[in-house]
Design a protein around this motif. Structure first.
Motif, mmCIF file in Angstrom:
data_model
loop_
_atom_site.group_PDB
_atom_site.id
_atom_site.type_symbol
_atom_site.label_atom_id
_atom_site.label_comp_id
_atom_site.label_asym_id
_atom_site.label_seq_id
_atom_site.Cartn_x
_atom_site.Cartn_y
_atom_site.Cartn_z
ATOM 1 N N MET A 197 41.450 29.719 29.579
ATOM 2 C CA MET A 197 42.133 29.301 28.370
ATOM 3 C C MET A 197 43.491 30.010 28.310
ATOM 4 N N THR A 198 44.516 29.262 28.005
ATOM 5 C CA THR A 198 45.852 29.827 27.859
ATOM 6 C C THR A 198 45.901 30.682 26.591
ATOM 7 N N PRO A 199 46.429 31.902 26.693
ATOM 8 C CA PRO A 199 46.485 32.751 25.497
ATOM 9 C C PRO A 199 47.379 32.148 24.411
ATOM 10 N N LEU A 200 47.041 32.457 23.168
ATOM 11 C CA LEU A 200 47.860 32.014 22.046
ATOM 12 C C LEU A 200 49.098 32.887 21.939
ATOM 13 N N THR A 201 50.201 32.279 21.534
ATOM 14 C CA THR A 201 51.414 33.054 21.270
ATOM 15 C C THR A 201 51.238 33.786 19.938
ATOM 16 N N GLY A 247 45.636 22.197 21.022
ATOM 17 C CA GLY A 247 45.576 21.776 22.419
ATOM 18 C C GLY A 247 45.013 22.859 23.319
ATOM 19 N N LYS A 248 45.435 24.081 23.110
ATOM 20 C CA LYS A 248 44.939 25.196 23.921
ATOM 21 C C LYS A 248 43.450 25.432 23.711
ATOM 22 N N LEU A 249 42.983 25.206 22.486
ATOM 23 C CA LEU A 249 41.571 25.427 22.171
ATOM 24 C C LEU A 249 40.713 24.187 22.421
ATOM 25 N N GLY A 250 41.356 23.067 22.725
ATOM 26 C CA GLY A 250 40.633 21.842 23.036
ATOM 27 C C GLY A 250 39.976 21.194 21.832
ATOM 28 N N SER A 296 40.769 19.038 17.804
ATOM 29 C CA SER A 296 41.708 18.078 17.226
ATOM 30 C C SER A 296 42.066 18.354 15.769
ATOM 31 N N SER A 297 41.566 19.443 15.203
ATOM 32 C CA SER A 297 41.908 19.748 13.816
ATOM 33 C C SER A 297 42.072 21.248 13.628
ATOM 34 N N ARG A 298 42.767 21.614 12.577
ATOM 35 C CA ARG A 298 42.971 23.046 12.328
ATOM 36 C C ARG A 298 41.664 23.730 11.975
ATOM 37 N N GLN A 299 40.752 23.039 11.265
ATOM 38 C CA GLN A 299 39.459 23.651 10.945
ATOM 39 C C GLN A 299 38.646 23.912 12.210
ATOM 40 N N ALA A 300 38.673 22.961 13.131
ATOM 41 C CA ALA A 300 37.970 23.157 14.403
ATOM 42 C C ALA A 300 38.606 24.290 15.198
ATOM 43 N N GLN A 358 36.653 27.539 16.516
ATOM 44 C CA GLN A 358 36.684 27.855 17.948
ATOM 45 C C GLN A 358 37.254 29.252 18.179
ATOM 46 N N ALA A 359 38.318 29.572 17.485
ATOM 47 C CA ALA A 359 38.953 30.886 17.639
ATOM 48 C C ALA A 359 38.021 32.003 17.190
ATOM 49 N N LEU A 360 37.297 31.795 16.105
ATOM 50 C CA LEU A 360 36.341 32.804 15.646
ATOM 51 C C LEU A 360 35.205 32.979 16.651
#
Length: 70
Positions: A1-5, A44-47, A49-53, A57-59
């Motif tokens: 996974m590409t790191p987040l900026t 896109g990096k997290l794969g 389609s929504s900010r809630q998802a 995913q990030a958590l």
């Protein structure tokens, strides 16, 4: 996974706090459109389609530190 900026992480954090893109822009000193750009990139990096998802995913992957700004 590409790191987040840093900016993507900032937008993700504020989204997790219930802020709209406009509110994120005001907090971060960017436009609403730029906030949406960062949200779209991190989705896109997290794969997802929504900010809630993206928040979920990030958590799950421990990419979101909710204590960062406290």
């Amino acid at each position: 996974m590409t790191p987040l900026t840093v900016r993507e992480h900032d937008c993700l954090y504020w989204a997790s706090q219930g802020k709209t893109s406009w509110e994120m822009g005001q907090i971060l000193g960017i436009t609403e459109r730029t906030a949406n750009f960062h949200i779209a990139n991190l989705c896109g990096k997290l794969g997802v389609s929504s900010r809630q998802a993206a928040i979920t995913q990030a958590l799950q992957h421990k990419l979101l530190d909710l204590d960062k700004f406290t």
